[in-house]
Each structure stands twice: as structure tokens, then as C-alpha cells.
Design a protein around this motif. Structure first.
Motif, PDB file in Angstrom:
ATOM      1  N   ASP A 298      11.226  -4.792 -10.279  1.00 15.76           N
ATOM      2  CA  ASP A 298      10.627  -4.549  -9.032  1.00 15.76           C
ATOM      3  C   ASP A 298      10.775  -4.444  -7.956  1.00 15.76           C
ATOM      4  OD1 ASP A 298       6.694  -5.461 -10.205  1.00 15.76           O
ATOM      5  OD2 ASP A 298       8.571  -5.535 -11.331  1.00 15.76           O
TER       6      ASP A 298
ATOM      7  N   GLU B  27       4.518  -4.160  -1.643  1.00 15.06           N
ATOM      8  CA  GLU B  27       4.548  -5.474  -2.556  1.00 15.06           C
ATOM      9  C   GLU B  27       5.401  -6.725  -2.273  1.00 15.06           C
ATOM     10  OE1 GLU B  27       3.116  -5.004  -6.598  1.00 15.06           O
ATOM     11  OE2 GLU B  27       2.102  -7.035  -6.669  1.00 15.06           O
ATOM     12  N   GLU B  28       6.651  -6.242  -2.892  1.00 14.97           N
ATOM     13  CA  GLU B  28       7.405  -7.523  -3.101  1.00 14.97           C
ATOM     14  C   GLU B  28       8.301  -8.227  -1.638  1.00 14.97           C
ATOM     15  OE1 GLU B  28       7.534  -8.632  -5.707  1.00 14.97           O
ATOM     16  OE2 GLU B  28       6.219  -6.657  -6.801  1.00 14.97           O
TER      17      GLU B  28
ATOM     18  N   ASP C  79       4.045   0.447  -3.263  1.00 14.14           N
ATOM     19  CA  ASP C  79       3.573  -0.159  -4.807  1.00 14.14           C
ATOM     20  C   ASP C  79       5.219   0.227  -5.640  1.00 14.14           C
ATOM     21  OD1 ASP C  79       3.696  -1.934  -6.976  1.00 14.14           O
ATOM     22  OD2 ASP C  79       1.330  -1.728  -6.697  1.00 14.14           O
TER      23      ASP C  79
ATOM     24  N   LEU D  69       6.665  -0.703  -8.403  1.00 12.62           N
ATOM     25  CA  LEU D  69       6.460  -1.031  -9.759  1.00 12.62           C
ATOM     26  C   LEU D  69       4.591  -1.376 -10.123  1.00 12.62           C
ATOM     27  CD1 LEU D  69       6.160  -0.949 -12.890  1.00 12.62           C
ATOM     28  CD2 LEU D  69       7.517  -2.752 -12.836  1.00 12.62           C
ATOM     29  N   ASP D  70       3.868  -0.212  -9.723  1.00 10.95           N
ATOM     30  CA  ASP D  70       2.269  -0.656 -10.333  1.00 10.95           C
ATOM     31  C   ASP D  70       2.110  -0.541 -12.363  1.00 10.95           C
ATOM     32  OD1 ASP D  70      -0.503  -1.151  -9.496  1.00 10.95           O
ATOM     33  OD2 ASP D  70      -0.684   1.026 -10.710  1.00 10.95           O
TER      34      ASP D  70
ATOM     35  N   THR E 159       2.982  -3.928 -13.460  1.00 13.02           N
ATOM     36  CA  THR E 159       3.938  -4.334 -14.162  1.00 13.02           C
ATOM     37  C   THR E 159       3.606  -5.324 -15.291  1.00 13.02           C
ATOM     38  OG1 THR E 159       4.818  -4.891 -12.361  1.00 13.02           O
ATOM     39  CG2 THR E 159       5.530  -6.284 -13.594  1.00 13.02           C
TER      40      THR E 159
HETATM   41 CA    CA Z   1       3.478  -3.528  -8.418  1.00  8.67          CA
END
Ligand code: CA
Ligand code: IPD
Ligand code: CA
Length: 283
Positions: A49, A72-73, A88, A90-91, A93
């Protein structure tokens, strides 16, 4: 800029390259055994991510150093730009961390003004090499081919999808919605990537999708895809969807009213089929 391409379409070419590069990076990590870390009780994050978001931010920085980015991160980088990216990296996770190959990269670009307008979105599923893209007013595409929402007219004949949050999941009422709509449709899928669920509505594989409490990075690209594919996205009562709405109802348009009526009934506590008692069942 070639005159036959809109501003959004020009952005799309670059976004596509970034999403593909990030998707390739995710696949590299997917084949390794990654350490799972926790943001909350069931809220997972991995090195993938973070690495994917870092890569995406570097690519945006190289080309558009003044643009704002909400990822997101890493949260919001606000440079006061009229352009804002929703990332995003990595959607899906939880799927990714368990080796279940349903996840994607989601990127959207918004032009902010008196009315904020999402002008382009890309969602890339590296496990199937499927690249979904949409530019405002220019339709939606899957690997370059135009896509449209389904023509299904009744909920009873529909295949729909939902998701359950990983954060504050004990406070979420969606199990009632899941149960009721399962009984009234061909089925409700819960595949674990909201962005891909929205792509599947845009491409007619699902007839509808709903979820509580999604975040802007989950929905920004997918909502544009559904709208550009001819579908409809609102809150559960039909009022306009906004990125911070916390309610997402996305359909082919034709079953929208029926789902809204079902939701109103469920919220009112009417007509709820009782959940079967496991103790009774065991006997
Ligand atoms: Ca994500
Ligand atoms: C999650 C996925 C999942 C949805 C959750 C999201 P993440 O995103 O989209 O399908 O049900 O609400 O948080 O955490 O994998 O990026
Ligand atoms: Ca997500």
C-alpha cells in the motif's frame, strides 16, 4: 495538446501509465509473503500500500508539482491547486494480504471551483490486466473499448454487490441490507474492493452496488466510471452523491428506484425477514 482531445482525455493517458506502473508494483509484492500490519482491529495495511502510494505521488509530482493529492496512506497534500487527485494505491488490501486476487489501483482527478468536477478516473486491476477509464463527458472504457451499464429492469433478476467496512464494523447495519437484498435479487456479491465493484457496475457485470462509509479515495474514480457508463449514483434517499456522503448507491439507473424503496423500508424497520436462528436450524 492535440485539438481533438479534451483536457480530461489528455490527463487520462498519463493516469493510465501511472496506474499500470503501480499495478505492476503491486503484483511484484503480491508474489512475496508480506507482513500484515494493522491500522485497526481488522483494518490491514502492507508495505505494498505504502510503496504504491509513494510511486504514484512521485509520478504526479514529476508532471504536475503544484497539484493537490489526497491519498489513503499519506493523507492530503494541499498546495492550493484547483486540481486534486484522489489516490487509493491498493483497494482490496485484505484480499491482497490473504493472497485472494481481487484488488486494484484507483486514481481520480478533480478540478475544483464553484462546482467541483471529477474530470478523469482510472482503475486498474493488475490480476486481470483490466484498465477501466472515464473522462467527464467522454464515456467509460475497459481496455479501450466503450462500456455501458446493464439493461436489467428488476431487482429480482439483478446481481448486485456490497461491502462491509473494516473500521468500526460493529457499528454498521449493513448485514440487514445484505440479508434483505439477497432475498430479493439473484444475489449480493461481497468481493472486497469497492473500486472494482463500481467498475463492475459500469461494465454491466453487476446491476447495482451500495456501501456505507466509503472514503473519497474508494469512490472518486468508480463513481465517474458508473456515471459515464450511463448509470446513476446517489445517496440512499436519492439525494446527490458527494465524495464525503458516507452512503453510496450506484446502479444501472433502471433498478435505482426499487433499491431506494427497499432501503427506505429497511431503515424504517418494516418488512424485515427474520434472520434464521442457528439453534433452530441445527435441530
Ligand atoms: Ca487502500
Ligand atoms: C476497502 C475495500 C472494501 C470495502 C472497504 C474499503 P481498502 O478498501 O474497498 O471493499 O468494503 O470499506 O475500506 O482498505 O482495501 O483500500
Ligand atoms: Ca479502498
Amino acid at each position: 495538446m492535440p485539438s481533438n482531445l479534451s483536457e480530461a482525455e489528455n490527463f487520462l493517458a498519463a493516469m493510465t501509465a501511472i496506474a499500470r506502473e503501480a499495478g505492476a508494483l503491486l503484483m511484484d509484492y503480491f508474489h512475496q509473503h508480506l507482513k500484515i500490519e494493522y491500522k485497526g482491529e481488522a483494518d490491514l495495511v502492507t508495505a505494498a500500500d505504502r510503496a504504491a502510494e509513494k510511486l504514484i505521488r512521485e509520478r504526479i509530482m514529476q508532471k504536475w508539482p503544484d497539484h493537490d493529492v489526497l491519498g489513503e496512506e499519506q493523507g492530503l497534500t494541499d498546495r492550493g491547486s484547483e486540481y486534486r487527485w484522489y489516490v487509493d494505491p491498493l483497494d482490496g488490501t485484505t484480499n491482497f494480504a490473504h493472497g485472494f486476487p481481487v484488488f486494484c489501483v484507483s486514481l481520480a482527478l478533480e478540478r475544483r471551483g464553484s462546482i467541483d468536477e471529477r474530470i478523469a478516473g482510472v482503475i486498474y486491476d493488475p490480476t486481470r490486466d483490466e484498465l477501466f477509464s472515464a473522462a467527464h463527458g467522454k464515456g467509460a472504457h475497459l481496455n479501450g473499448e466503450a462500456i455501458q451499464v446493464s439493461k436489467m429492469r428488476t431487482l429480482q433478476e439483478s446481481l448486485v454487490a456490497t461491502g462491509f467496512p473494516s473500521h468500526k464494523r460493529h457499528k454498521n447495519p449493513n448485514i440487514y441490507f445484505y440479508h434483505q437484498i439477497t432475498l430479493r435479487s439473484h444475489g449480493v456479491r461481497r468481493a472486497g474492493s469497492a473500486a472494482l465493484d463500481l467498475c463492475n457496475v459500469a461494465s454491466g457485470r453487476f446491476d447495482g452496488f451500495w456501501e456505507f462509509n466509503l472514503n473519497p479515495w474508494d469512490t472518486a474514480a468508480g463513481v465517474l466510471l458508473v456515471e459515464e457508463a450511463g448509470g446513476k449514483v446517489t445517496r440512499y434517499d436519492g439525494s446527490p452523491f458527494e465524495l464525503n456522503s458516507r452512503e453510496t448507491l450506484a446502479t444501472n439507473g433502471l433498478i435505482h428506484g426499487e433499491l431506494m424503496r427497499e432501503f427506505a423500508e429497511i431503515f424504517a424497520g418494516r418488512g424485515l425477514e427474520p434472520l434464521p436462528d442457528p439453534r433452530e436450524y441445527k435441530r
